[in-house]
Design a protein around this motif. Structure first.
Motif, PDB file in Angstrom:
ATOM      1  N   ALA A  13       0.823  -1.211   0.000  1.00 53.86           N
ATOM      2  CA  ALA A  13       0.000   0.000   0.000  1.00 53.86           C
ATOM      3  C   ALA A  13       0.857   1.260   0.000  1.00 53.86           C
ATOM      4  CB  ALA A  13      -0.930  -0.005   1.208  1.00 53.86           C
ATOM      5  N   ALA A  14       2.020   1.206   0.611  1.00 54.69           N
ATOM      6  CA  ALA A  14       2.897   2.364   0.700  1.00 54.69           C
ATOM      7  C   ALA A  14       3.844   2.492  -0.494  1.00 54.69           C
ATOM      8  CB  ALA A  14       3.720   2.291   1.991  1.00 54.69           C
ATOM      9  N   LEU A  39      -3.591  -0.082   9.478  1.00 49.72           N
ATOM     10  CA  LEU A  39      -4.346   0.938   8.749  1.00 49.72           C
ATOM     11  C   LEU A  39      -4.021   2.330   9.286  1.00 49.72           C
ATOM     12  CD1 LEU A  39      -7.758  -0.912   8.487  1.00 49.72           C
ATOM     13  CD2 LEU A  39      -6.312  -0.244   6.553  1.00 49.72           C
ATOM     14  N   ALA A  40      -3.947   2.459  10.599  1.00 49.12           N
ATOM     15  CA  ALA A  40      -3.613   3.748  11.201  1.00 49.12           C
ATOM     16  C   ALA A  40      -2.206   4.181  10.797  1.00 49.12           C
ATOM     17  CB  ALA A  40      -3.723   3.667  12.718  1.00 49.12           C
ATOM     18  N   GLU A  46       2.803  10.358   5.912  1.00 48.42           N
ATOM     19  CA  GLU A  46       2.701  11.507   5.002  1.00 48.42           C
ATOM     20  C   GLU A  46       3.395  11.284   3.664  1.00 48.42           C
ATOM     21  OE1 GLU A  46       3.870  15.014   7.107  1.00 48.42           O
ATOM     22  OE2 GLU A  46       2.226  14.819   8.540  1.00 48.42           O
ATOM     23  N   ASP A  47       4.143  10.197   3.542  1.00 52.36           N
ATOM     24  CA  ASP A  47       4.825   9.890   2.276  1.00 52.36           C
ATOM     25  C   ASP A  47       3.915   9.169   1.289  1.00 52.36           C
ATOM     26  OD1 ASP A  47       7.192  11.038   3.187  1.00 52.36           O
ATOM     27  OD2 ASP A  47       7.890   9.143   4.062  1.00 52.36           O
ATOM     28  N   ILE A  48       2.719   8.813   1.736  1.00 55.32           N
ATOM     29  CA  ILE A  48       1.766   8.091   0.885  1.00 55.32           C
ATOM     30  C   ILE A  48       0.779   9.088   0.280  1.00 55.32           C
ATOM     31  CG2 ILE A  48      -0.047   6.334   0.873  1.00 55.32           C
ATOM     32  CD1 ILE A  48       1.367   5.008   3.206  1.00 55.32           C
ATOM     33  N   GLN A  80      -5.440  18.537   8.203  1.00 54.43           N
ATOM     34  CA  GLN A  80      -6.799  18.988   8.500  1.00 54.43           C
ATOM     35  C   GLN A  80      -7.885  18.181   7.795  1.00 54.43           C
ATOM     36  OE1 GLN A  80      -7.463  23.158   7.971  1.00 54.43           O
ATOM     37  NE2 GLN A  80      -9.583  23.045   8.626  1.00 54.43           N
ATOM     38  N   SER A  81      -7.748  17.924   6.502  1.00 56.71           N
ATOM     39  CA  SER A  81      -8.807  17.206   5.779  1.00 56.71           C
ATOM     40  C   SER A  81      -8.987  15.789   6.317  1.00 56.71           C
ATOM     41  CB  SER A  81      -8.515  17.178   4.277  1.00 56.71           C
ATOM     42  OG  SER A  81      -7.314  16.472   4.014  1.00 56.71           O
ATOM     43  N   LEU A  82      -7.884  15.114   6.624  1.00 53.66           N
ATOM     44  CA  LEU A  82      -7.984  13.768   7.187  1.00 53.66           C
ATOM     45  C   LEU A  82      -8.534  13.810   8.607  1.00 53.66           C
ATOM     46  CD1 LEU A  82      -4.671  12.128   5.920  1.00 53.66           C
ATOM     47  CD2 LEU A  82      -6.988  11.614   5.163  1.00 53.66           C
ATOM     48  N   GLN A  83      -8.147  14.826   9.352  1.00 53.09           N
ATOM     49  CA  GLN A  83      -8.628  14.981  10.723  1.00 53.09           C
ATOM     50  C   GLN A  83     -10.152  15.146  10.733  1.00 53.09           C
ATOM     51  OE1 GLN A  83      -6.601  14.773  13.398  1.00 53.09           O
ATOM     52  NE2 GLN A  83      -8.178  15.139  14.901  1.00 53.09           N
TER      53      GLN A  83
END
Length: 93
Positions: A13-14, A39-40, A46-48, A80-83
């Motif tokens: 996935a990465a 998953l977490a 942040e590299d994905i 922010q968007s993921l949060q």
């Protein structure tokens, strides 16, 4: 279902050079196996690319992973968007 281990799924996935569908399948396999920690880890990486981080985050939106999702929300370390999406998912559970 493949015979990949959770570690192999996270690595796939990465992997930015892997096929997009294979990467999504790896995230789906983690969801099916209730691999909340893995998953977490993807969500926090942040590299994905964002699309894979968002898919991993949506995969956390289950009753089995609610404590990990809560931890991500309370930690406040996501962009922010993921949060915001994490908060929304948590409120839906």
């Amino acid at each position: 279902m493949s015979s990949r281990t959770p570690t192999e799924c996270v690595e796939l996935a990465a992997n930015a050079s892997a096929d997009q569908d294979d990467r999504m399948d790896a995230i789906h396999e983690l969801k099916l196996a209730n691999e909340c920690d893995e998953l977490a880890r993807l969500v926090s990486n942040e590299d994905i690319d964002d699309q894979f981080r968002q898919q991993a985050l949506r995969s956390l939106g289950t009753a089995q992973c609610d404590s990990m999702l809560r931890k991500l929300v309370e930690d406040g370390s996501l962009q922010q968007s993921l949060q915001e999406e994490a908060r929304n998912l948590l409120s839906e559970i």
